[in-house]
Motif scaffolding. Structure first.
Motif, PDB file in Angstrom:
ATOM      1  N   MET A   1       0.846  -1.172   0.000  1.00 22.23           N
ATOM      2  CA  MET A   1       0.000   0.000   0.000  1.00 22.23           C
ATOM      3  C   MET A   1       0.886   1.228   0.000  1.00 22.23           C
ATOM      4  SD  MET A   1      -2.929   0.904   2.710  1.00 22.23           S
ATOM      5  CE  MET A   1      -4.493   0.993   1.971  1.00 22.23           C
ATOM      6  N   ASN A   2       0.539   2.221  -0.804  1.00 18.81           N
ATOM      7  CA  ASN A   2       1.305   3.448  -0.937  1.00 18.81           C
ATOM      8  C   ASN A   2       1.052   4.346   0.281  1.00 18.81           C
ATOM      9  OD1 ASN A   2       2.675   5.642  -1.775  1.00 18.81           O
ATOM     10  ND2 ASN A   2       1.554   5.917  -3.695  1.00 18.81           N
ATOM     11  N   PRO A   3       2.096   4.806   1.029  1.00 19.00           N
ATOM     12  CA  PRO A   3       1.883   5.627   2.214  1.00 19.00           C
ATOM     13  C   PRO A   3       1.279   6.992   1.900  1.00 19.00           C
ATOM     14  CG  PRO A   3       4.216   5.086   1.954  1.00 19.00           C
ATOM     15  CD  PRO A   3       3.479   4.479   0.825  1.00 19.00           C
ATOM     16  N   ALA A   4       1.421   7.489   0.662  1.00 21.15           N
ATOM     17  CA  ALA A   4       0.858   8.786   0.313  1.00 21.15           C
ATOM     18  C   ALA A   4      -0.662   8.719   0.244  1.00 21.15           C
ATOM     19  CB  ALA A   4       1.422   9.266  -1.007  1.00 21.15           C
ATOM     20  N   HIS A   5      -1.231   7.525  -0.026  1.00 21.98           N
ATOM     21  CA  HIS A   5      -2.672   7.361  -0.150  1.00 21.98           C
ATOM     22  C   HIS A   5      -3.273   6.640   1.051  1.00 21.98           C
ATOM     23  CE1 HIS A   5      -2.460   8.882  -4.175  1.00 21.98           C
ATOM     24  NE2 HIS A   5      -1.583   7.958  -4.530  1.00 21.98           N
ATOM     25  N   ASP A   6      -2.541   6.557   2.112  1.00 20.42           N
ATOM     26  CA  ASP A   6      -3.013   5.872   3.308  1.00 20.42           C
ATOM     27  C   ASP A   6      -3.998   6.778   4.042  1.00 20.42           C
ATOM     28  OD1 ASP A   6      -3.331   4.074   5.304  1.00 20.42           O
ATOM     29  OD2 ASP A   6      -1.451   4.559   6.325  1.00 20.42           O
TER      30      ASP A   6
ATOM     31  N   HIS B   1      -5.219   4.617   8.707  1.00 19.73           N
ATOM     32  CA  HIS B   1      -5.592   3.408   9.428  1.00 19.73           C
ATOM     33  C   HIS B   1      -4.362   2.597   9.807  1.00 19.73           C
ATOM     34  CE1 HIS B   1      -9.794   4.130   8.776  1.00 19.73           C
ATOM     35  NE2 HIS B   1      -9.625   4.180   7.457  1.00 19.73           N
ATOM     36  N   ASP B   2      -3.411   2.514   8.915  1.00 20.34           N
ATOM     37  CA  ASP B   2      -2.200   1.747   9.191  1.00 20.34           C
ATOM     38  C   ASP B   2      -1.363   2.430  10.272  1.00 20.34           C
ATOM     39  OD1 ASP B   2      -0.542  -0.470   8.751  1.00 20.34           O
ATOM     40  OD2 ASP B   2       0.836   0.808   7.573  1.00 20.34           O
ATOM     41  N   VAL B   3      -1.283   3.753  10.214  1.00 19.68           N
ATOM     42  CA  VAL B   3      -0.534   4.496  11.225  1.00 19.68           C
ATOM     43  C   VAL B   3      -1.208   4.335  12.580  1.00 19.68           C
ATOM     44  CG1 VAL B   3       0.198   6.809  11.934  1.00 19.68           C
ATOM     45  CG2 VAL B   3       0.333   6.141   9.547  1.00 19.68           C
ATOM     46  N   ASP B   4      -2.511   4.347  12.595  1.00 20.22           N
ATOM     47  CA  ASP B   4      -3.256   4.197  13.833  1.00 20.22           C
ATOM     48  C   ASP B   4      -3.015   2.814  14.437  1.00 20.22           C
ATOM     49  OD1 ASP B   4      -5.089   5.096  15.796  1.00 20.22           O
ATOM     50  OD2 ASP B   4      -6.684   3.896  14.847  1.00 20.22           O
ATOM     51  N   ARG B   5      -3.037   1.797  13.600  1.00 21.82           N
ATOM     52  CA  ARG B   5      -2.777   0.430  14.096  1.00 21.82           C
ATOM     53  C   ARG B   5      -1.363   0.307  14.650  1.00 21.82           C
ATOM     54  NH1 ARG B   5      -4.248  -2.630   9.053  1.00 21.82           N
ATOM     55  NH2 ARG B   5      -5.738  -1.063   8.486  1.00 21.82           N
ATOM     56  N   GLN B   6      -0.406   0.902  13.981  1.00 19.66           N
ATOM     57  CA  GLN B   6       0.976   0.845  14.475  1.00 19.66           C
ATOM     58  C   GLN B   6       1.108   1.569  15.812  1.00 19.66           C
ATOM     59  OE1 GLN B   6       3.349   2.531  11.362  1.00 19.66           O
ATOM     60  NE2 GLN B   6       3.548   0.604  10.235  1.00 19.66           N
ATOM     61  N   ALA B   7       0.471   2.711  15.951  1.00 22.39           N
ATOM     62  CA  ALA B   7       0.546   3.465  17.206  1.00 22.39           C
ATOM     63  C   ALA B   7      -0.095   2.685  18.343  1.00 22.39           C
ATOM     64  CB  ALA B   7      -0.138   4.819  17.048  1.00 22.39           C
TER      65      ALA B   7
END
Length: 131
Positions: free
Chosen positions: A1-6, A9-15
């Motif tokens: 998945m491209n981080p520019a189009h995230d 949700h992925d950042v939230d899960r990592q946090a």
């Protein structure tokens, strides 16, 4: 998945995962001290009291501001200078008829008429005449 189009949700899960890992490494004694400090801080500064006066102040300020703006929109009546003469009474048709009948000024000169109109006897009589 491209981080520019995230969507984040992925950042939230990592946090969340990093937070859970950090909590797992804190000792139970430290957690107990943190909970106690948080509880004491909550008792000392209750959020309800601090916000009440702010709401009251904001409401009062808004009301004063609204009244001030409303007063600016009220129509102003021009002040009549003291040197301006009062307009002379121009006789109307009713005054001419009263002059012919010889009752000119009778109602203006009789203060008892106005006292009777203000009395309790006048109102029932006025109500009967409208029926």
């Amino acid at each position: 998945m491209n981080p520019a189009h995230d969507d984040g949700h992925d950042v939230d899960r990592q946090a969340r995962r990093l937070h859970q890992d950090a909590l797992a490494q804190v000792s139970p004694q430290t957690l107990m001290r943190l909970r106690g400090a948080r509880h004491e801080a909550g008792l000392q500064a209750s959020p309800g009291r601090g916000r009440t006066w702010r709401w009251l102040t904001a409401t009062a300020f808004s009301a004063v501001l609204a009244v001030g703006i409303g007063l600016q929109w009220l129509p102003r009546t021009p002040a009549v200078p003291a040197s301006t003469p009062v307009a002379a009474a121009v006789p109307s048709d009713g005054d001419a008829i009263a002059d012919e009948l010889g009752v000119a000024g009778t109602f203006d000169e009789d203060p008892d008429l106005y006292l009777w109109l203000a009395s309790a006897e006048a109102q029932p009589l006025a109500m009967e005449s409208t029926r």
